[in-house]
Design a protein around this motif. Structure first.
Motif, PDB file in Angstrom:
ATOM      1  N   ALA A   1       0.809  -1.211   0.000  1.00  8.31           N
ATOM      2  CA  ALA A   1       0.000   0.000   0.000  1.00  8.31           C
ATOM      3  C   ALA A   1       0.845   1.265   0.000  1.00  8.31           C
ATOM      4  N   GLN A   2       2.173   1.108   0.007  1.00 10.17           N
ATOM      5  CA  GLN A   2       3.091   2.233   0.020  1.00 10.17           C
ATOM      6  C   GLN A   2       2.892   3.111   1.255  1.00 10.17           C
ATOM      7  N   ALA A   3       2.410   2.537   2.320  1.00 10.32           N
ATOM      8  CA  ALA A   3       2.238   3.284   3.566  1.00 10.32           C
ATOM      9  C   ALA A   3       2.595   2.356   4.716  1.00 10.32           C
ATOM     10  N   LEU A   4       3.612   2.712   5.465  1.00 11.76           N
ATOM     11  CA  LEU A   4       4.080   1.880   6.564  1.00 11.76           C
ATOM     12  C   LEU A   4       3.404   2.320   7.846  1.00 11.76           C
ATOM     13  N   HIS A   5       2.989   1.345   8.643  1.00 12.61           N
ATOM     14  CA  HIS A   5       2.307   1.667   9.886  1.00 12.61           C
ATOM     15  C   HIS A   5       2.992   0.998  11.063  1.00 12.61           C
ATOM     16  N   GLY A   6       2.997   1.701  12.193  1.00 12.84           N
ATOM     17  CA  GLY A   6       3.439   1.137  13.451  1.00 12.84           C
ATOM     18  C   GLY A   6       2.248   1.003  14.370  1.00 12.84           C
ATOM     19  N   GLU A   7       2.462   0.297  15.485  1.00  7.73           N
ATOM     20  CA  GLU A   7       1.379   0.066  16.424  1.00  7.73           C
ATOM     21  C   GLU A   7       1.825   0.329  17.851  1.00  7.73           C
ATOM     22  N   LEU A   8       0.901   0.831  18.640  1.00  6.18           N
ATOM     23  CA  LEU A   8       1.079   0.956  20.082  1.00  6.18           C
ATOM     24  C   LEU A   8      -0.085   0.252  20.763  1.00  6.18           C
TER      25      LEU A   8
ATOM     26  N   ALA B   1      14.130   8.491  11.393  1.00  7.20           N
ATOM     27  CA  ALA B   1      14.313   9.467  12.464  1.00  7.20           C
ATOM     28  C   ALA B   1      13.107   9.483  13.397  1.00  7.20           C
ATOM     29  N   PHE B   2      11.902   9.441  12.818  1.00 10.24           N
ATOM     30  CA  PHE B   2      10.690   9.411  13.641  1.00 10.24           C
ATOM     31  C   PHE B   2      10.677   8.165  14.519  1.00 10.24           C
ATOM     32  N   LEU B   3      10.998   7.005  13.947  1.00  8.29           N
ATOM     33  CA  LEU B   3      10.970   5.770  14.718  1.00  8.29           C
ATOM     34  C   LEU B   3      11.960   5.801  15.877  1.00  8.29           C
ATOM     35  N   LYS B   4      13.138   6.355  15.634  1.00  7.79           N
ATOM     36  CA  LYS B   4      14.140   6.396  16.696  1.00  7.79           C
ATOM     37  C   LYS B   4      13.711   7.337  17.819  1.00  7.79           C
TER      38      LYS B   4
ATOM     39  N   THR C   1       6.724  -4.622  25.355  1.00  7.27           N
ATOM     40  CA  THR C   1       7.041  -5.794  24.532  1.00  7.27           C
ATOM     41  C   THR C   1       6.401  -5.671  23.156  1.00  7.27           C
ATOM     42  N   HIS C   2       5.138  -5.296  23.137  1.00  7.74           N
ATOM     43  CA  HIS C   2       4.427  -5.111  21.865  1.00  7.74           C
ATOM     44  C   HIS C   2       5.113  -4.033  21.025  1.00  7.74           C
ATOM     45  N   PHE C   3       5.523  -2.945  21.682  1.00  4.60           N
ATOM     46  CA  PHE C   3       6.180  -1.862  20.947  1.00  4.60           C
ATOM     47  C   PHE C   3       7.507  -2.319  20.362  1.00  4.60           C
ATOM     48  N   ALA C   4       8.312  -3.029  21.158  1.00  7.47           N
ATOM     49  CA  ALA C   4       9.635  -3.467  20.686  1.00  7.47           C
ATOM     50  C   ALA C   4       9.509  -4.362  19.460  1.00  7.47           C
ATOM     51  N   GLU C   5       8.517  -5.257  19.460  1.00 10.29           N
ATOM     52  CA  GLU C   5       8.322  -6.146  18.311  1.00 10.29           C
ATOM     53  C   GLU C   5       7.924  -5.352  17.070  1.00 10.29           C
ATOM     54  N   ASN C   6       7.053  -4.374  17.228  1.00 12.31           N
ATOM     55  CA  ASN C   6       6.617  -3.570  16.092  1.00 12.31           C
ATOM     56  C   ASN C   6       7.699  -2.616  15.612  1.00 12.31           C
ATOM     57  N   PHE C   7       8.517  -2.127  16.546  1.00 14.40           N
ATOM     58  CA  PHE C   7       9.624  -1.239  16.186  1.00 14.40           C
ATOM     59  C   PHE C   7      10.606  -1.961  15.270  1.00 14.40           C
TER      60      PHE C   7
END
Length: 301
Positions: free
Chosen positions: A17-24, A94-97, A136-142
């Motif tokens: 989809a050319q759009a990357l998503h993260g989760e919290l 940069a945003f992810l870090k 834990t959930h964040f680290a896996e998604n990161f």
């Protein structure tokens, strides 16, 4: 020397989809049991609160006129076993870090909790509500998000072209600007050659401070090749060097889907040596001496 001055947006790679998503995954706790986070605020209000405490993406900036552009969009929310799952758009490394630092330092929990409590409707008996991100959930998604980012920004591409073919390069830039990212693309180019066939007889040494970071780099490289044979061929052309550096280079093995390292006989001469976070390496005399046995030609980032 080549300096990366900007932190432009990184496009999302490996995402159709050319759009990357993260989760919290957010857990809300109160002295009174909650059946759903939306008992307290509606979806739109929640989205605005979360977007307001996420780090700004690098496309916007801190100037007032660009502040709205800098906000990270919330892609969706849903409730899972009373936890609130928030999906957000990932703009760049940069945003992810920055987000990684905010979440792991618990600053994100504190800021969102404060914003949430201020947004609650007035009441004669104010509710005490705490917000906590599932680490834990964040680290896996990161990790998943970092591994998926594979396309250089325009500025990074310019720097990549500037350093290609040079014998010794010192690439320096602010944290999060993509120094390692550029270096990884140079490694891919060196491994693949002009035809991208991985048939070049080449040996590369990647120097990094510890095994965990070394294996993360290897995982990123492996993610660029879907074919198992190609992955193994690529790994056979790479050695890793990390502390204690006196132990010498290590080879990487991929077996049953797992990466591991073992001591290796150093190459007579490495075609490319990449030193990540070079300022840490060269500030330690003993580590520097161990690394300098192999650093010609050198790409330092």
């Amino acid at each position: 020397e080549h300096k990366i001055k900007k932190q432009d947006e990184a496009t999302a790679g490996l995402v159709k989809a050319q759009a990357l998503h993260g989760e919290l995954r957010l857990r809300l706790t109160s002295e009174q049991p909650l059946s759903s986070p939306f008992e307290l605020l509606d979806e739109k209000e929640f989205a605005l609160l979360v977007s307001g405490v996420l780090p700004y993406n690098s496309r916007g900036g801190n100037s007032e006129e660009r502040r709205e552009e800098a906000h990270v969009p919330i892609a969706g929310m849903y409730v899972d076993q009373s936890d609130l799952i928030v999906a957000f758009c990932v703009s760049d490394v940069a945003f992810l870090k920055q987000l990684n630092h905010h979440v792991l330092s618990l600053a994100f929990d504190r800021m969102l909790g404060d914003s949430f409590r201020r947004a609650l409707p007035p009441s004669d008996t104010p509710r005490v509500v705490n917000v906590e991100a599932d680490l834990t959930h964040f680290a896996e998604n990161f990790e998943r998000a970092i591994l998926a980012l594979d396309k250089l920004t325009v500025h990074q591409t310019e720097k990549l072209e500037e350093v290609r073919g040079q014998d010794r390069v010192h690439l320096y830039a602010p944290a999060g600007a993509g120094k390692t990212f550029v270096a990884l693309h140079l490694i891919l180019l060196a491994l693949s050659g002009p035809n991208g066939d991985l048939d070049r007889d080449i040996k590369i040494l990647f120097v990094v401070k510890n095994e965990a970071l070394a294996l993360f780099v290897v995982k990123w490289l492996c993610a660029r090749r879907e074919n198992l044979t190609q992955r193994k061929k690529m790994l056979g052309r790479m050695h890793l060097l990390y502390q204690p550096c006196d132990d010498g280079p290590r080879a990487v093995e991929l077996k049953n889907g797992r990466l591991s390292t073992k001591k290796a006989v150093p190459a007579e001469k490495y075609d490319m040596v990449v030193v990540d976070e070079a300022h840490h390496v060269y500030s330690d005399a003993s580590v520097r001496a161990a690394v300098e046995k192999y650093t010609d030609p050198l790409l330092a980032s």
